[in-house]
Design a protein around this motif. Structure first.
Motif, PDB file in Angstrom:
ATOM      1  N   TRP A 135       0.821  -1.215   0.000  1.00  0.00           N
ATOM      2  CA  TRP A 135       0.000   0.000   0.000  1.00  0.00           C
ATOM      3  C   TRP A 135       0.855   1.266   0.000  1.00  0.00           C
ATOM      4  CZ3 TRP A 135      -5.113   0.970  -0.528  1.00  0.00           C
ATOM      5  CH2 TRP A 135      -5.985  -0.121  -0.493  1.00  0.00           C
ATOM      6  N   VAL A 136       2.024   1.186   0.623  1.00  0.00           N
ATOM      7  CA  VAL A 136       2.857   2.370   0.820  1.00  0.00           C
ATOM      8  C   VAL A 136       3.557   2.806  -0.458  1.00  0.00           C
ATOM      9  CG1 VAL A 136       4.977   3.172   1.930  1.00  0.00           C
ATOM     10  CG2 VAL A 136       3.217   1.987   3.283  1.00  0.00           C
ATOM     11  N   SER A 137       4.151   1.851  -1.171  1.00  0.00           N
ATOM     12  CA  SER A 137       5.070   2.200  -2.261  1.00  0.00           C
ATOM     13  C   SER A 137       4.355   2.448  -3.586  1.00  0.00           C
ATOM     14  CB  SER A 137       6.087   1.081  -2.453  1.00  0.00           C
ATOM     15  OG  SER A 137       6.931   1.360  -3.551  1.00  0.00           O
ATOM     16  N   GLU A 138       4.570   3.626  -4.142  1.00  0.00           N
ATOM     17  CA  GLU A 138       4.204   3.893  -5.539  1.00  0.00           C
ATOM     18  C   GLU A 138       5.412   3.488  -6.376  1.00  0.00           C
ATOM     19  OE1 GLU A 138       2.472   7.790  -6.242  1.00  0.00           O
ATOM     20  OE2 GLU A 138       2.053   7.962  -4.100  1.00  0.00           O
ATOM     21  N   GLN A 139       5.525   2.204  -6.593  1.00  0.00           N
ATOM     22  CA  GLN A 139       6.764   1.612  -7.101  1.00  0.00           C
ATOM     23  C   GLN A 139       7.262   2.283  -8.379  1.00  0.00           C
ATOM     24  OE1 GLN A 139       7.438  -2.702  -8.706  1.00  0.00           O
ATOM     25  NE2 GLN A 139       7.480  -2.799  -6.482  1.00  0.00           N
ATOM     26  N   SER A 140       8.557   2.558  -8.400  1.00  0.00           N
ATOM     27  CA  SER A 140       9.280   3.170  -9.520  1.00  0.00           C
ATOM     28  C   SER A 140       9.113   4.684  -9.614  1.00  0.00           C
ATOM     29  CB  SER A 140       8.910   2.529 -10.874  1.00  0.00           C
ATOM     30  OG  SER A 140       9.132   1.137 -10.868  1.00  0.00           O
ATOM     31  N   GLN A 141       8.256   5.276  -8.750  1.00  0.00           N
ATOM     32  CA  GLN A 141       8.081   6.726  -8.769  1.00  0.00           C
ATOM     33  C   GLN A 141       9.152   7.402  -7.898  1.00  0.00           C
ATOM     34  OE1 GLN A 141       5.733   7.988 -10.883  1.00  0.00           O
ATOM     35  NE2 GLN A 141       5.566   5.799 -11.365  1.00  0.00           N
ATOM     36  N   VAL A 142       9.507   8.627  -8.264  1.00  0.00           N
ATOM     37  CA  VAL A 142      10.519   9.377  -7.524  1.00  0.00           C
ATOM     38  C   VAL A 142       9.985   9.775  -6.148  1.00  0.00           C
ATOM     39  CG1 VAL A 142      11.859  11.528  -7.468  1.00  0.00           C
ATOM     40  CG2 VAL A 142      11.602  10.261  -9.627  1.00  0.00           C
ATOM     41  N   ILE A 143      10.841   9.678  -5.121  1.00  0.00           N
ATOM     42  CA  ILE A 143      10.511  10.161  -3.781  1.00  0.00           C
ATOM     43  C   ILE A 143      11.733  10.901  -3.243  1.00  0.00           C
ATOM     44  CG2 ILE A 143      11.246   8.069  -2.563  1.00  0.00           C
ATOM     45  CD1 ILE A 143       8.755   8.471  -0.731  1.00  0.00           C
ATOM     46  N   THR A 144      11.529  11.970  -2.520  1.00  0.00           N
ATOM     47  CA  THR A 144      12.642  12.839  -2.155  1.00  0.00           C
ATOM     48  C   THR A 144      13.425  12.382  -0.943  1.00  0.00           C
ATOM     49  OG1 THR A 144      11.114  14.246  -0.901  1.00  0.00           O
ATOM     50  CG2 THR A 144      11.578  14.875  -3.197  1.00  0.00           C
ATOM     51  N   SER A 145      12.824  11.506  -0.108  1.00  0.00           N
ATOM     52  CA  SER A 145      13.563  11.071   1.079  1.00  0.00           C
ATOM     53  C   SER A 145      12.995   9.766   1.616  1.00  0.00           C
ATOM     54  CB  SER A 145      13.503  12.129   2.181  1.00  0.00           C
ATOM     55  OG  SER A 145      12.211  12.182   2.766  1.00  0.00           O
ATOM     56  N   ARG A 146      13.828   9.045   2.354  1.00  0.00           N
ATOM     57  CA  ARG A 146      13.383   7.843   3.042  1.00  0.00           C
ATOM     58  C   ARG A 146      12.340   8.194   4.100  1.00  0.00           C
ATOM     59  NH1 ARG A 146      13.679   2.132   2.778  1.00  0.00           N
ATOM     60  NH2 ARG A 146      13.006   1.409   4.823  1.00  0.00           N
ATOM     61  N   GLY A 147      12.490   9.392   4.706  1.00  0.00           N
ATOM     62  CA  GLY A 147      11.570   9.811   5.740  1.00  0.00           C
ATOM     63  C   GLY A 147      10.133   9.864   5.261  1.00  0.00           C
ATOM     64  N   LEU A 148       9.929  10.297   4.010  1.00  0.00           N
ATOM     65  CA  LEU A 148       8.569  10.344   3.466  1.00  0.00           C
ATOM     66  C   LEU A 148       7.975   8.946   3.340  1.00  0.00           C
ATOM     67  CD1 LEU A 148       8.851  13.099   0.714  1.00  0.00           C
ATOM     68  CD2 LEU A 148       7.637  13.230   2.891  1.00  0.00           C
ATOM     69  N   LEU A 149       8.826   7.992   2.974  1.00  0.00           N
ATOM     70  CA  LEU A 149       8.362   6.618   2.863  1.00  0.00           C
ATOM     71  C   LEU A 149       7.941   6.089   4.231  1.00  0.00           C
ATOM     72  CD1 LEU A 149       8.135   4.531   0.524  1.00  0.00           C
ATOM     73  CD2 LEU A 149      10.335   3.615   1.286  1.00  0.00           C
ATOM     74  N   GLU A 150       8.755   6.356   5.252  1.00  0.00           N
ATOM     75  CA  GLU A 150       8.431   5.895   6.600  1.00  0.00           C
ATOM     76  C   GLU A 150       7.186   6.598   7.146  1.00  0.00           C
ATOM     77  OE1 GLU A 150      12.138   6.642   8.494  1.00  0.00           O
ATOM     78  OE2 GLU A 150      13.052   4.769   7.755  1.00  0.00           O
ATOM     79  N   GLN A 151       6.993   7.852   6.739  1.00  0.00           N
ATOM     80  CA  GLN A 151       5.776   8.569   7.138  1.00  0.00           C
ATOM     81  C   GLN A 151       4.539   7.903   6.539  1.00  0.00           C
ATOM     82  OE1 GLN A 151       5.910  12.860   6.517  1.00  0.00           O
ATOM     83  NE2 GLN A 151       3.708  12.899   6.120  1.00  0.00           N
ATOM     84  N   LYS A 152       4.655   7.466   5.289  1.00  0.00           N
ATOM     85  CA  LYS A 152       3.535   6.782   4.644  1.00  0.00           C
ATOM     86  C   LYS A 152       3.243   5.444   5.319  1.00  0.00           C
ATOM     87  CE  LYS A 152       3.284   6.870   0.131  1.00  0.00           C
ATOM     88  NZ  LYS A 152       3.690   6.716  -1.293  1.00  0.00           N
ATOM     89  N   VAL A 153       4.300   4.774   5.771  1.00  0.00           N
ATOM     90  CA  VAL A 153       4.094   3.515   6.494  1.00  0.00           C
ATOM     91  C   VAL A 153       3.254   3.766   7.744  1.00  0.00           C
ATOM     92  CG1 VAL A 153       5.220   1.705   7.851  1.00  0.00           C
ATOM     93  CG2 VAL A 153       6.190   2.395   5.653  1.00  0.00           C
ATOM     94  N   ALA A 154       3.605   4.807   8.496  1.00  0.00           N
ATOM     95  CA  ALA A 154       2.860   5.129   9.715  1.00  0.00           C
ATOM     96  C   ALA A 154       1.406   5.463   9.403  1.00  0.00           C
ATOM     97  CB  ALA A 154       3.536   6.302  10.436  1.00  0.00           C
ATOM     98  N   GLU A 155       1.176   6.173   8.310  1.00  0.00           N
ATOM     99  CA  GLU A 155      -0.190   6.525   7.922  1.00  0.00           C
ATOM    100  C   GLU A 155      -1.016   5.281   7.588  1.00  0.00           C
ATOM    101  OE1 GLU A 155       0.390   9.181   4.693  1.00  0.00           O
ATOM    102  OE2 GLU A 155       0.999  10.873   5.960  1.00  0.00           O
TER     103      GLU A 155
END
Length: 211
Positions: A135-155
């Protein structure tokens, strides 16, 4: 860096026509079990080669999750680069590099999505963390930081709480239906044994290839 002197000879008992099962899926199953028994790391890891509509190739490692007479199944995000390439060109090649046994298997064929029921059945068997990750990963799309990914996990964890994590509509499986399968057994002096199975209307033909 010149690494031309990196080499080893492939020692094995070889592969003869009489060793082969007339059904390539059965033959693959035998070799797959050999790889598991030998302790090959991630024996279901395979290189997946695709290309876009302009013929530009791409490759990555994915995990085989199921195989039978209908083909070889893997799962991914339907918004990924590989999915976009398969939409443009629904053909792919798979490579299983079981080099600890001096073996490789190549599969070439057409690709289509598996049914939602198949995807749901596999998704339900995944660890909860992996289901959340889908659910978290928009696979292959650009993301600016690991922190944003971890924030999405928490959400996502807050969203589903302790409840069931459902199958995302943008995630599921693909089946590679083989039209050619090659079994490669390393031999000394690079005189390897290679046999290919080619799909015919009434079954498969088997022929030896030069190394």
């Amino acid at each position: 860096m010149d690494i031309g002197d990196m080499r080893r000879d492939f020692e094995s008992d070889g592969l003869d026509r009489d060793d082969l099962n007339p059904d390539p899926i059965q033959q693959f199953g035998h070799w797959f079990n050999d790889a598991r028994t030998a302790g090959i790391l991630e024996p279901n890891a395979m290189s997946l080669a695709t290309s876009d509509r302009d013929g530009r190739p791409d490759i990555r490692t994915v995990l085989l999750k199921y195989f039978d007479d209908q083909g070889f199944v893997f799962y991914t995000n339907y918004g990924s680069r590989k999915a976009a390439e398969l939409a443009d060109n629904p053909n792919a090649a798979l490579l299983f590099p079981w080099l600890g046994l001096n073996r490789q298997v190549i599969v070439q064929g057409s690709v289509e999505k598996v049914s939602k029921a198949e995807s749901l059945r596999y998704f339900a068997s995944r660890p909860r963390g992996s289901r959340i990750g889908a659910w978290v990963s928009e696979q292959s799309q650009v993301i600016t930081s690991r922190g944003l990914l971890e924030q999405k996990v928490a959400e996502i964890k807050r969203k589903f709480g302790d409840g069931e994590v459902p199958l995302p509509s943008f995630w599921g499986g693909y089946r590679v239906t083989p039209r050619r399968i090659e079994f490669w057994q390393g031999r000394p002096s690079r005189l390897h044994d290679r046999f290919e199975y080619l799909k015919q209307d009434d079954g498969w033909i088997i022929q030896r290839l030069q190394p």
